[in-house]
Design a protein around this motif. Structure first.
Motif, short mmCIF file in Angstrom:
data_model
loop_
_atom_site.label_atom_id
_atom_site.label_comp_id
_atom_site.label_asym_id
_atom_site.label_seq_id
_atom_site.Cartn_x
_atom_site.Cartn_y
_atom_site.Cartn_z
N ALA A 174 -22.78 -33.15 4.88
CA ALA A 174 -24.19 -33.86 5.44
C ALA A 174 -24.00 -34.96 6.32
O ALA A 174 -24.67 -35.34 6.95
CB ALA A 174 -25.14 -34.23 4.39
N SER A 175 -22.84 -35.63 6.27
CA SER A 175 -22.69 -36.77 7.07
C SER A 175 -22.16 -36.37 8.56
O SER A 175 -22.07 -37.22 9.46
CB SER A 175 -21.34 -37.77 6.62
N SER A 176 -21.75 -35.21 8.76
CA SER A 176 -21.64 -34.58 9.96
C SER A 176 -23.03 -34.12 10.63
O SER A 176 -23.48 -33.28 10.11
CB SER A 176 -20.55 -33.58 10.10
N SER A 229 -16.74 -26.76 11.97
CA SER A 229 -15.77 -27.35 12.83
C SER A 229 -16.19 -28.71 13.42
O SER A 229 -15.39 -29.32 13.81
CB SER A 229 -15.53 -26.36 13.97
N PRO A 230 -17.51 -28.74 13.75
CA PRO A 230 -17.67 -30.36 14.15
C PRO A 230 -17.20 -31.46 13.17
O PRO A 230 -16.75 -32.57 13.82
CB PRO A 230 -19.38 -30.45 14.13
N GLU A 231 -17.04 -31.16 12.13
CA GLU A 231 -16.47 -32.44 11.04
C GLU A 231 -14.92 -32.48 11.49
O GLU A 231 -14.63 -33.73 11.41
CB GLU A 231 -16.62 -31.54 9.62
N ILE A 232 -14.40 -31.56 11.97
CA ILE A 232 -12.90 -31.70 12.45
C ILE A 232 -12.97 -32.79 13.39
O ILE A 232 -12.07 -33.58 13.79
CB ILE A 232 -12.12 -30.51 12.84
N ASP A 233 -13.90 -32.58 14.60
CA ASP A 233 -13.86 -33.46 15.60
C ASP A 233 -14.31 -34.90 15.25
O ASP A 233 -13.75 -35.79 15.90
CB ASP A 233 -14.87 -32.70 16.64
N SER A 234 -15.31 -35.13 14.48
CA SER A 234 -15.61 -36.25 14.11
C SER A 234 -15.16 -37.01 12.88
O SER A 234 -15.15 -38.09 12.81
CB SER A 234 -17.20 -36.17 13.57
N GLY A 235 -14.25 -36.24 12.07
CA GLY A 235 -13.71 -36.62 10.92
C GLY A 235 -14.81 -36.93 9.66
O GLY A 235 -16.01 -36.67 10.10
N PRO A 257 -14.37 -48.09 4.64
CA PRO A 257 -16.07 -48.16 5.14
C PRO A 257 -15.90 -48.09 6.92
O PRO A 257 -15.00 -48.95 7.38
CB PRO A 257 -16.37 -49.57 4.65
N GLY A 258 -16.60 -47.29 7.34
CA GLY A 258 -16.60 -47.17 8.70
C GLY A 258 -15.44 -46.24 9.40
O GLY A 258 -15.76 -46.04 10.57
N GLU A 259 -14.41 -45.77 8.63
CA GLU A 259 -13.68 -44.91 9.26
C GLU A 259 -13.88 -43.73 8.73
O GLU A 259 -14.54 -43.56 7.71
CB GLU A 259 -12.29 -45.31 8.43
N THR A 260 -13.38 -42.54 9.28
CA THR A 260 -13.41 -41.12 9.15
C THR A 260 -11.84 -40.58 9.23
O THR A 260 -10.87 -41.22 9.82
CB THR A 260 -14.27 -40.37 10.04
N SER A 261 -11.60 -39.49 8.58
CA SER A 261 -10.40 -38.93 8.74
C SER A 261 -10.75 -37.56 9.30
O SER A 261 -11.22 -36.54 8.47
CB SER A 261 -9.78 -38.70 7.34
N ARG A 262 -9.85 -37.05 10.53
CA ARG A 262 -9.99 -35.81 10.81
C ARG A 262 -9.02 -34.96 9.92
O ARG A 262 -9.10 -33.71 10.19
CB ARG A 262 -9.63 -35.91 12.40
N GLY A 295 -10.41 -29.85 4.46
CA GLY A 295 -11.60 -29.33 4.16
C GLY A 295 -12.05 -27.88 4.50
O GLY A 295 -12.71 -27.08 4.07
N VAL A 296 -12.26 -28.10 6.00
CA VAL A 296 -12.71 -26.87 6.77
C VAL A 296 -12.07 -25.67 6.53
O VAL A 296 -12.49 -24.62 6.30
CB VAL A 296 -13.03 -27.09 8.16
N ASN A 297 -10.72 -25.90 6.66
CA ASN A 297 -9.66 -24.39 6.42
C ASN A 297 -9.91 -24.24 5.04
O ASN A 297 -9.75 -22.83 4.74
CB ASN A 297 -8.17 -25.07 6.78
N SER A 298 -9.99 -25.14 3.88
CA SER A 298 -10.04 -24.47 2.72
C SER A 298 -11.04 -23.74 2.19
O SER A 298 -11.33 -22.98 1.71
CB SER A 298 -9.69 -25.61 1.68
N THR A 299 -12.29 -24.14 2.74
CA THR A 299 -13.58 -23.77 2.81
C THR A 299 -13.65 -22.48 3.38
O THR A 299 -14.28 -21.46 2.79
CB THR A 299 -14.77 -24.59 3.39
N THR A 300 -13.24 -22.27 4.50
CA THR A 300 -13.16 -20.94 5.23
C THR A 300 -12.32 -20.04 4.60
O THR A 300 -12.59 -18.66 4.43
CB THR A 300 -12.51 -21.28 6.61
#
Length: 143
Positions: free
Chosen positions: A26-28, A91-97, A110-115, A121-126
């Motif tokens: 939901a943060s993406s 996949s937008p999560e990968i771009d934004s982290g 705080p304020g940082e994200t991890s690509r 996460g995206v690959n595991s879920t897929t």
């Protein structure tokens, strides 16, 4: 029959698109365009795989053998489409982290994200969405 196979592939992918949308991070941000693209790719790939396999089976085998093989066509089409749908939606999560949080849900940076975390996460879920199709298609005939 091929029309029934195509109809149920469409129904399945419509449901998968909604599950992937509501289970995304939901943060993406997700635009309507991304959701529409994901839905079109999932439905299109499911229908293409289902129709292609059904056509190949019906052309290659005699009617009795083709009928017995047709019940397996839905599985590969669902795996391809579910995986593609999940990847496109997420996949937008990968771009934004994604934010890194600890076990209590507090931001680690705080304020940082991890690509990297987002990609994992995206690959595991897929992958899990592809694997989750197997029991649905293979357990009922075994029971």
């Amino acid at each position: 029959s091929t029309p029934a196979l195509l109809f149920w592939s469409w129904v399945n992918q419509t449901q998968n698109a909604l599950v992937n949308y509501y289970n995304r991070n939901a943060s993406s941000e997700m635009t309507n365009e991304t959701f529409a693209k994901s839905y079109a790719a999932a439905v299109g790939s499911a229908l293409a795989v289902a129709f292609g396999l059904a056509t190949a089976i019906q052309r290659r085998y005699d009617p009795a053998r083709a009928k017995s093989l047709m019940r397996f066509v839905a599985f590969p089409s669902a795996v391809v489409a579910s995986s593609l749908n999940c990847y496109i939606v997420r996949s937008p999560e990968i771009d934004s982290g994604v934010p890194l949080v600890n076990d209590r849900g507090a931001d680690v940076l705080p304020g940082e994200t991890s690509r990297v975390a987002a990609e994992r996460g995206v690959n595991s879920t897929t992958l899990s969405r592809a694997m989750l199709q197997a029991p649905v298609y293979f357990l009922p005939p075994a029971l």
